[in-house]
Design a protein around this motif. Sequence first.
Motif, PDB file in Angstrom:
ATOM      1  N   UNK A 115       0.853  -1.189   0.000  1.00  0.00           N
ATOM      2  CA  UNK A 115       0.000   0.000   0.000  1.00  0.00           C
ATOM      3  C   UNK A 115       0.882   1.230   0.000  1.00  0.00           C
ATOM      4  N   UNK A 116       0.299   2.332  -0.375  1.00  0.00           N
ATOM      5  CA  UNK A 116       0.964   3.638  -0.353  1.00  0.00           C
ATOM      6  C   UNK A 116      -0.003   4.589   0.334  1.00  0.00           C
ATOM      7  N   UNK A 117       0.499   5.357   1.299  1.00  0.00           N
ATOM      8  CA  UNK A 117      -0.351   6.297   2.023  1.00  0.00           C
ATOM      9  C   UNK A 117       0.321   7.663   2.020  1.00  0.00           C
ATOM     10  N   UNK A 118      -0.397   8.681   1.551  1.00  0.00           N
ATOM     11  CA  UNK A 118       0.096  10.053   1.649  1.00  0.00           C
ATOM     12  C   UNK A 118      -0.275  10.546   3.041  1.00  0.00           C
ATOM     13  N   UNK A 119       0.722  10.826   3.842  1.00  0.00           N
ATOM     14  CA  UNK A 119       0.506  11.179   5.243  1.00  0.00           C
ATOM     15  C   UNK A 119      -0.348  12.435   5.377  1.00  0.00           C
ATOM     16  N   UNK A 120      -0.068  13.440   4.584  1.00  0.00           N
ATOM     17  CA  UNK A 120      -0.742  14.740   4.735  1.00  0.00           C
ATOM     18  C   UNK A 120      -2.248  14.650   4.505  1.00  0.00           C
ATOM     19  N   UNK A 121      -2.690  13.822   3.533  1.00  0.00           N
ATOM     20  CA  UNK A 121      -4.109  13.801   3.173  1.00  0.00           C
ATOM     21  C   UNK A 121      -4.808  12.495   3.518  1.00  0.00           C
ATOM     22  N   UNK A 122      -4.038  11.449   3.770  1.00  0.00           N
ATOM     23  CA  UNK A 122      -4.626  10.143   4.044  1.00  0.00           C
ATOM     24  C   UNK A 122      -4.986   9.374   2.783  1.00  0.00           C
ATOM     25  N   UNK A 123      -4.715   9.939   1.605  1.00  0.00           N
ATOM     26  CA  UNK A 123      -5.007   9.234   0.360  1.00  0.00           C
ATOM     27  C   UNK A 123      -4.153   7.972   0.279  1.00  0.00           C
ATOM     28  N   UNK A 124      -4.734   6.931  -0.331  1.00  0.00           N
ATOM     29  CA  UNK A 124      -4.037   5.652  -0.414  1.00  0.00           C
ATOM     30  C   UNK A 124      -4.001   5.142  -1.838  1.00  0.00           C
ATOM     31  N   UNK A 125      -3.126   4.147  -2.048  1.00  0.00           N
ATOM     32  CA  UNK A 125      -3.010   3.503  -3.349  1.00  0.00           C
ATOM     33  C   UNK A 125      -2.577   4.474  -4.426  1.00  0.00           C
ATOM     34  N   UNK A 126      -3.159   4.332  -5.632  1.00  0.00           N
ATOM     35  CA  UNK A 126      -2.757   5.173  -6.752  1.00  0.00           C
ATOM     36  C   UNK A 126      -3.057   6.645  -6.489  1.00  0.00           C
ATOM     37  N   UNK A 127      -4.057   6.948  -5.680  1.00  0.00           N
ATOM     38  CA  UNK A 127      -4.358   8.348  -5.349  1.00  0.00           C
ATOM     39  C   UNK A 127      -3.197   9.013  -4.627  1.00  0.00           C
TER      40      UNK A 127
END
Length: 135
Positions: A115-127
């Motif tokens: 998985x990939x998680x953008x810490x600042x926004x909580x978006x995951x995966x390809x987002x």
Amino acid sequence: MESKFSRVEVVSGMTKMADFTGRLNSGENVKKLIKLGVTGVTIYNNVMGCGVQHGLAEYEYELTPEKLAMHLLPKSVLIIICETDKVDELIEFLKLELYTGHIGDGKIFVSDVRNIVRVRTGEEGSDALKESNID
């Protein structure tokens, strides 16, 4: 269905990686990476390591019957996260860019990313790899 991702990690000599990153500044290579779905690149410089040649120069390695000592050499590490279905194309691109035919061209390692998680926004995966939809 959520895309599956892979981590493509290249360990190579610092000079070879510097040449590669210099070519990244040309628009042509950036276009190729974007076409492969690459949205970011991370490079670590001044890491130390050696491969099966134990850090010996090409001519030394061929002449030395016993490889007992390891001589750590300065290396660079390039990390790219991309969609798994684009890994083969990315590897072919990297092989063409880094190839000299001599010891020290490097190694490419591929591993799964769960998985990939953008810490600042909580978006995951390809987002998490695209421009944020939240901003």
